[in-house]
Design a protein around this motif. Structure first.
Motif, short mmCIF file in Angstrom:
data_model
loop_
_atom_site.label_atom_id
_atom_site.label_comp_id
_atom_site.label_asym_id
_atom_site.label_seq_id
_atom_site.Cartn_x
_atom_site.Cartn_y
_atom_site.Cartn_z
N MET A 1 -30.76 -59.05 -10.98
CA MET A 1 -31.20 -60.46 -11.01
C MET A 1 -32.50 -60.58 -11.77
SD MET A 1 -30.75 -62.78 -7.66
CE MET A 1 -30.83 -61.61 -6.31
N ARG B 1 -34.18 -64.44 -8.83
CA ARG B 1 -34.66 -63.87 -7.57
C ARG B 1 -35.47 -64.91 -6.80
NH1 ARG B 1 -36.73 -58.17 -8.83
NH2 ARG B 1 -36.88 -59.40 -10.57
N ARG B 2 -36.27 -65.68 -7.55
CA ARG B 2 -37.09 -66.71 -6.90
C ARG B 2 -36.18 -67.79 -6.30
NH1 ARG B 2 -41.56 -70.32 -10.15
NH2 ARG B 2 -42.08 -71.73 -8.45
N TYR C 1 -33.06 -67.37 -5.33
CA TYR C 1 -32.37 -66.75 -4.19
C TYR C 1 -33.27 -66.77 -2.96
CZ TYR C 1 -30.66 -62.85 -1.33
OH TYR C 1 -30.25 -62.07 -0.30
N ALA C 2 -34.53 -66.33 -3.15
CA ALA C 2 -35.47 -66.30 -2.03
C ALA C 2 -35.71 -67.70 -1.49
CB ALA C 2 -36.79 -65.66 -2.46
N VAL D 1 -26.01 -67.13 -7.45
CA VAL D 1 -27.23 -67.04 -6.64
C VAL D 1 -27.06 -67.85 -5.35
CG1 VAL D 1 -29.67 -67.66 -6.56
CG2 VAL D 1 -28.73 -66.61 -8.61
#
Lengths: 232, 237, 229
Positions: free
Chosen positions: C1, C6-7, C9-10, C97
């Motif tokens: 990712m 990633r941001r 997803y978080a 995602v």
């Protein structure tokens, strides 16, 4: 509806009639009775139909799987029709598989239902899996209906071998598999008739598929005309 | 921005059906940078369907569509970065605080210096003092103002507004008026409304839709409201 | 990712956890439901056979899977009821995602329920067990939850767009999860039996892992078609 399509379905229908007629005659009158040691006698003849129906239902689900993937690549209503009709026919065949399997179980082991026969158990799961397709289909609408149906046709088809394997390992642990398929041990005279029965069932599936596709196409053309009339 | 001068919306022959009838039936639509287009029409004319197709939320069944020069649906992700969508609802989570909601969208849009942006947006809509309260405790007008903050957080180039004045309090309506008024040279607005006066004052061009088709399309300059009303009544009869 | 994915997803996962922390609807309902079904099994099946140890794994996983349907059914509910779905879908978030965040949230919720329900069920049905068995069962939980999470995220995303959502989901989800119930139940029984059946346990766990990988690939291939309209 074109003449070519009609000719095709007529030819296929005729072939189906011949193959199924031949297999009925062959299996009931010509093929040897299963009278060897451990043989099951007359009832064993249902085996030919049972297994060929089962295989053709898998064939139908495979067709639905391929058509589903094709629909996702190129969303044409025709592919959706193929998915729907294949699953409907496949489900009918799967239910027949369970019924003939149950009859066979009654004759061979004296009980209508044997969970320890992995094929019977798997087909029961398969019937459930594909019944859900129609629940999903009836609750979604429009183009989304076709898209979700295609996705589910893919998921369900992949679930089939996984379910079969799960049933298998569950049983191999709880009690050893006693009743394995005896298909491989058939003498040649039986095998020929089995192949004819199988071909007949497959031809039956493709004939019905074609017929229903023609009907769906006609229905859509009618819808189109209605729409045009409404708009004036 | 790959195509700074590309039309914000460039669509032709859009078709989308619902349950056997065509909600949108062969619509062409262009929005140039700096332009504000209003779509008006009676209920069921296909306005919202058209807007949702332009917002990449609904697939078309036929026709072509590109947004800011990106082909839809293949390059939808690139185009989405520049889209802002506001409907009758604020489209925020009621059980999160105003701050948490905007943090979420700042992360989704990959906004740098998110916390300053969020503070600025909240103070612009007058919700800074309530930024740590759950949205559930907000009045409808406040919620809708938070919706405006969400809409503008990532500085979208194309605003897609679906009856945006519904549920706005007077302060929110003023905010939205300002937003519509100074659209800027490289931004554009596509607004669906049933209020003819809003369409006339807020847009450069009006499209009248009827039964899924464009019945008429004309610039708002030089059109006055009574004349527009009369024409609208004829077109949608 | 990549970093931006990633941001995203978080952020999506944090949002689900925050909503759950604030309302606690899903985990409490799933937990209570699972306990009720466990007790139901005790009085319908457990009372009639003396030693319930042999069937504990099956009962535990049938129970947990039924409970999981509740949690999976809550998926996308805040988005739908509060009409946030459009705002999420119009954001430039890859559908994969969204799917991964959804799956992760489901797995965490399921684990939250199992931390309480599984030990209780073992106390109810099993006659003494060792810490090593509990560790093995924790492994089964994680594997099975990933399977349920993937399938749940996949199928709930379809049912949420349907007219009869609550009705469709169990009918859609349970047949597909039967292999997971079989394998997770088998693995749990293998871990609980004395002596432990390690070969069997490994086989079942391998099956669960294969299931998870296969359906992760299916989800990867089809998710774009589900969430895009």
């Amino acid at each position: 509806m074109t003449d070519a399509a009609v000719r095709r379905v007529t030819a296929l229908g005729a072939l189906t009639a011949v193959l199924i007629g031949a297999s009925v005659v062959g299996l009931f009158l010509v093929a040897p009775e299963d009278n060897g040691p451990g043989g099951e006698g007359q009832i064993q003849r249902i085996f030919y139909f049972h297994v060929s129906i089962a295989l053709v239902s898998l064939l139908a689900f495979a067709v639905a799987f391929i058509a589903g993937a094709a629909y996702l690549r190129r969303p044409r209503p025709w592919w959706d029709d193929v998915v729907l009709i294949s699953i409907r026919l496949g489900l009918v065949f799967a239910v027949l598989t369970v019924i003939t399997g149950s009859i066979w179980a009654k004759a061979a082991w004296g009980r209508w239902w044997i969970w320890s026969d992995p094929r019977l158990a798997t087909y029961t799961l398969v019937v459930l899996l594909y019944s859900a397709y129609f629940v999903l289909r009836s609750s979604a609408e429009g183009e989304r209906q076709a898209r979700f149906s295609a996705v589910y046709a893919i998921i369900a088809f992949i679930s089939v071998p996984i379910s079969f394997y799960a049933v298998r390992i569950a049983q191999s642990v709880v009690h050893p598999v006693v009743f394995t398929s005896k298909g491989a041990a058939m003498p040649n005279s039986m095998l020929i008739w089995f192949v004819i029965a199988l071909a007949g069932m497959a031809a039956l599936f493709f004939t019905l598929l074609q017929l229903e596709l023609i009907q769906h196409r006609a229905q859509r053309a009618l819808q189109e005309v209605k729409l045009r009339l409404e708009r004036g | 921005m790959r195509h700074p001068d590309a039309p914000l919306v460039d669509a032709s022959g859009l078709v989308r059906g619902f349950g056997g009838r065509r909600a949108v039936d062969g619509v062409d639509l262009q929005v140039a940078p700096g332009e504000r287009v209003a779509v008006v029409g009676p209920n069921g004319a296909g306005k919202t369907t058209l807007l949702r197709i332009a917002a990449t939320l609904l697939r078309r069944e036929a026709g072509t569509l590109s947004l800011l020069g990106w082909e839809i649906p293949d390059q939808a992700q690139q185009a989405r970065r520049h889209l802002g969508y506001l409907g009758h609802d604020p489209m925020v989570y009621l059980d999160l605080t105003a701050q948490q909601n905007l943090e979420l969208f700042a992360d989704l849009y990959g906004i740098d210096d998110a916390s300053e942006c969020i503070t600025a947006a909240l103070s612009r809509v007058g919700l800074l003092a309530r930024s740590h309260d759950a949205v559930r405790t907000f009045s409808r007008g406040m919620g809708q103002r938070l919706g405006i903050a969400r809409l503008t957080l990532h500085a979208p180039r194309l605003l897609l507004l679906d009856e945006p004045y519904t549920g706005l309090d007077s302060r929110g309506a003023r905010l939205l008026d300002d937003l519509v008024a100074d659209v800027g040279a490289d931004r554009g607005i596509l607004m669906v409304t049933h209020e003819l006066d809003r369409a006339l004052t807020g847009a450069d061009r009006v499209m009248v839709m009827h039964r899924g088709r464009v019945a008429a399309e004309f610039p708002t300059a030089g059109t006055d409201l009574p004349e527009f009303r009369k024409r609208y009544a004829e077109l949608t009869a | 990712m990549n970093p931006s994915a990633r941001r995203q997803y978080a952020a999506l996962l944090r949002k689900d956890l925050r909503l759950e922390y604030r309302t606690r609807e899903t985990i409490v309902a799933m937990g209570l439901f699972s306990l009720v079904v466990t007790i139901l099994f005790e009085f319908t099946v457990g009372e009639r056979i003396g030693n319930t140890s042999a069937i504990a794994g099956g009962i535990i996983w049938a129970t947990l899977t039924l409970g999981a349907v509740l949690g999976v059914g809550r998926t996308w509910v805040p988005e739908r009821e509060q009409r946030v779905l459009d705002a999420i879908l119009i954001a430039p978030v890859p559908r994969l995602v969204m799917m991964m965040a959804r799956t992760t949230a489901l797995v965490l919720f399921l684990l939250g329920v199992q931390v309480v329900v599984v030990p209780l069920a073992i106390v109810f049905f099993v006659n003494g067990t060792s810490p090593a068995s509990l560790v093995l069962i924790a492994g089964v939980c994680i594997l099975a939850d990933v399977c349920i999470g993937i399938m749940g995220a996949l199928l709930s995303s379809m049912s949420v767009f349907s007219r009869t959502r609550e009705l469709v989901l169990p009918v859609l989800l349970l047949p597909s999860l039967i292999p997971v119930v079989i394998a997770a139940g088998g693995a749990t029984d293998a871990a609980l039996s004395a002596p432990r059946q390690m070969a069997e346990y490994r086989g079942y766990c391998l099956f669960l892992a294969v299931y998870a990988v296969i359906f992760a690939l299916v989800a990867y291939a089809t998710f774009d078609y589900i969430l895009d309209d």
